[in-house]
Design a protein around this motif. Structure first.
Motif, short mmCIF file in Angstrom:
data_model
loop_
_atom_site.label_atom_id
_atom_site.label_comp_id
_atom_site.label_asym_id
_atom_site.label_seq_id
_atom_site.Cartn_x
_atom_site.Cartn_y
_atom_site.Cartn_z
N SER A 138 23.49 22.73 44.29
CA SER A 138 22.72 22.32 43.11
C SER A 138 21.79 21.15 43.43
O SER A 138 20.63 21.14 42.99
CB SER A 138 23.69 21.92 41.98
OG SER A 138 24.48 23.01 41.58
N TRP A 139 22.29 20.19 44.21
CA TRP A 139 21.45 19.05 44.58
C TRP A 139 20.36 19.46 45.57
O TRP A 139 19.24 18.95 45.52
CB TRP A 139 22.30 17.93 45.16
CG TRP A 139 23.04 17.18 44.11
CD1 TRP A 139 24.38 17.20 43.84
CD2 TRP A 139 22.47 16.28 43.15
NE1 TRP A 139 24.68 16.39 42.77
CE2 TRP A 139 23.53 15.80 42.33
CE3 TRP A 139 21.18 15.83 42.88
CZ2 TRP A 139 23.33 14.91 41.28
CZ3 TRP A 139 20.98 14.93 41.84
CH2 TRP A 139 22.03 14.48 41.05
N TYR B 157 17.69 21.05 43.54
CA TYR B 157 16.91 20.05 42.80
C TYR B 157 15.94 19.33 43.73
O TYR B 157 14.75 19.14 43.40
CB TYR B 157 17.84 19.05 42.12
CG TYR B 157 17.10 17.91 41.45
CD1 TYR B 157 16.31 18.14 40.33
CD2 TYR B 157 17.20 16.61 41.96
CE1 TYR B 157 15.62 17.10 39.71
CE2 TYR B 157 16.52 15.56 41.35
CZ TYR B 157 15.73 15.81 40.23
OH TYR B 157 15.04 14.79 39.64
N ALA B 158 16.43 18.94 44.91
CA ALA B 158 15.58 18.21 45.85
C ALA B 158 14.40 19.06 46.31
O ALA B 158 13.26 18.56 46.44
CB ALA B 158 16.40 17.75 47.05
N GLN C 244 12.19 20.09 35.26
CA GLN C 244 12.78 19.15 36.22
C GLN C 244 14.04 18.49 35.64
O GLN C 244 15.04 18.31 36.35
CB GLN C 244 11.76 18.08 36.61
CG GLN C 244 10.64 18.57 37.51
CD GLN C 244 11.16 19.13 38.82
OE1 GLN C 244 12.21 18.74 39.30
NE2 GLN C 244 10.43 20.08 39.39
N THR C 245 14.00 18.14 34.37
CA THR C 245 15.19 17.56 33.73
C THR C 245 16.33 18.57 33.70
O THR C 245 17.49 18.22 33.93
CB THR C 245 14.86 17.10 32.30
OG1 THR C 245 13.82 16.13 32.34
CG2 THR C 245 16.09 16.51 31.63
N ARG D 28 16.87 20.97 35.84
CA ARG D 28 17.43 21.09 37.19
C ARG D 28 18.29 19.88 37.54
O ARG D 28 19.33 20.01 38.19
CB ARG D 28 16.29 21.24 38.20
CG ARG D 28 15.61 22.60 38.15
CD ARG D 28 14.34 22.63 38.96
NE ARG D 28 13.73 23.96 38.96
CZ ARG D 28 12.48 24.20 39.28
NH1 ARG D 28 11.68 23.18 39.62
NH2 ARG D 28 12.00 25.43 39.26
N LEU D 29 17.86 18.69 37.10
CA LEU D 29 18.66 17.49 37.35
C LEU D 29 20.00 17.56 36.61
O LEU D 29 21.05 17.24 37.18
CB LEU D 29 17.88 16.26 36.91
CG LEU D 29 18.61 14.91 37.04
CD1 LEU D 29 19.00 14.66 38.49
CD2 LEU D 29 17.75 13.78 36.50
N ALA E 167 22.37 19.77 38.41
CA ALA E 167 22.98 19.13 39.58
C ALA E 167 24.06 18.15 39.17
O ALA E 167 25.13 18.07 39.80
CB ALA E 167 21.89 18.42 40.39
N VAL E 168 23.82 17.39 38.10
CA VAL E 168 24.85 16.47 37.59
C VAL E 168 26.07 17.25 37.13
O VAL E 168 27.22 16.87 37.40
CB VAL E 168 24.28 15.62 36.43
CG1 VAL E 168 25.38 14.82 35.76
CG2 VAL E 168 23.18 14.70 36.94
#
Length: 391
Positions: A34-35, A38-39, A175-176, A178-179, A182-183
């Protein structure tokens, strides 16, 4: 093979925890991916898809040189007649000498169980018609059922589509979204290891029972929050935050319950001769149902919007009676106890039968193991009395 191998190589009081660690490795990888997603979402070149593929090779390069150093399962060795090698492995796994009492008892118990299982062996046609005393068909269906329920609890619908869901329905930016995904993956990863504290003390049944009801509640509240954001655009942000919160809570509930228990159960409930087949069938069920869920999720979200997650809420509620009535407890028992459990309880219904649902090893199974070993030693005396006397 990983859960089967772990299950056959550890003591009963550690088996659940070690199997959960193995299953939680999947969750760890999910959080990591997930991270990475996002990256790399900030890039638009070929590295965006090449790097994720390349990173997967890293883990294979670690496993490849270590795999030849891992011993065979002692139960498999005994099943194929390599008795001396099995004793050596049992001694290594228990940090004991080959001649120790601990190794001797484990060896005799497994050997006697295999001998008993072979005495009950029937043709495959009879197994598929559930006509064998050890009920291998029933024991194959049970772990397949746990994997079916795991996937139809909605985990992959949220896992794969949470950025799309948050962006298109809740209204967050891409983008939010996707963040937040990841969280959520990170919280999912942390929660998965909470089960280490109670997977063996509470048992498999209670985790599945409580988990199904809590997941149903999370789906229901998420659906209502999404409906609120749809009906009242002015409060979309408030309802969206509630939906996100309960999606995260859902993952925190799923992680220590249904994320690992189906893999634990598949490695425990089958007989020695059918363990790999049962685990294989369960794994195949996991992947085919996971594929089905992922395929219909996007269509369901597009057409049903908030109401789509009510389907999973209803299914999770239905899982409770299925587990309560049909799933015996496997915690605290030796793998050799499983045959005894189904021999003594041929009915598919397990509710109300203490030795089938208690999370500790029943005394009846301890007595049965002693009887198996004693019968095995009597057989040795009858077949080769001279050798036995010399020993």
């Amino acid at each position: 093979m990983s859960p089967v191998y772990l299950g056959e190589c550890v003591k009963p009081h550690l088996r659940g925890r070690l199997l959960v660690i193995g299953a939680s490795a999947n969750v760890t990888s999910f959080a990591l991916s997930s991270w990475i997603n996002y990256a790399l979402s900030f890039r638009s070149d070929a590295l965006q898809w090449r790097l994720p593929l390349l990173l997967q090779l890293f883990f294979a390069l670690i496993i490849f040189p270590l795999a030849p150093l891992v011993p065979e399962s002692p139960r498999w060795l005994l099943l194929v007649g390599h008795d001396d090698a099995a004793k050596q492995v049992l001694a290594r796994l228990g940090d004991e000498s080959v001649d120790s009492d601990v190794v001797r008892v484990d060896y005799d118990s497994i050997k006697a169980s295999i001998r008993l299982e072979k005495s009950y062996r029937v043709p495959l046609a009879d197994v598929l018609r559930n006509r064998d005393r050890t009920q291998n068909l029933r024991r194959l269906i049970l772990p397949c059922g746990t994997q079916f329920m795991q996937q139809f609890s909605g985990i992959n619908s949220l896992g794969f589509y949470i950025p799309t869901l948050l962006h298109e329905i809740v209204g967050f930016s891409l983008q939010t979204s996707r963040l937040l995904a990841a969280v959520n993956g990170t919280i999912y990863f942390i929660a998965a290891f909470f089960s280490l504290a109670f997977v063996d003390s509470l048992g498999r049944r209670k985790l599945m029972l409580y988990g199904s009801l809590l997941m149903a509640a999370c789906h229901l509240i998420t659906s209502l929050a999404l409906k609120g954001s749809h009906d009242d655009p002015a409060r979309m942000k408030v309802f969206g935050n509630v939906a996100v919160a309960f999606i995260i809570i859902y993952h925190a509930v799923f992680a220590p319950t249904w994320a690992g228990i189906p893999w634990v159960y598949a490695a425990e409930v089958n007989s020695i001769g059918w363990r790999t087949r049962g685990a294989g069938a369960a794994t195949a069920t996991n992947w085919i149902t996971g594929f089905a869920v992922v395929q219909f999720t996007k269509v369901g979200i597009d057409n049903l919007q908030w109401a789509f997650f009510l389907i999973f809420a209803i299914l999770c509620v239905l899982f409770f009676p299925l587990v309560y009535f049909f799933y015996p407890e496997t915690a605290g028992r030796k793998l050799e106890d499983m045959d005894e459990m189904f021999l003594r309880n041929p009915s598919w219904l397990v509710c109300g039968k203490k030795e089938m649902i208690q999370p500790t090893r029943p005394q009846a199974f301890i007595d049965a193991e002693i009887a198996r070993i004693s019968d095995s030693q009597v057989t040795i005396v009858e077949v080769a009395p001279d050798n036995f006397e010399k020993k």
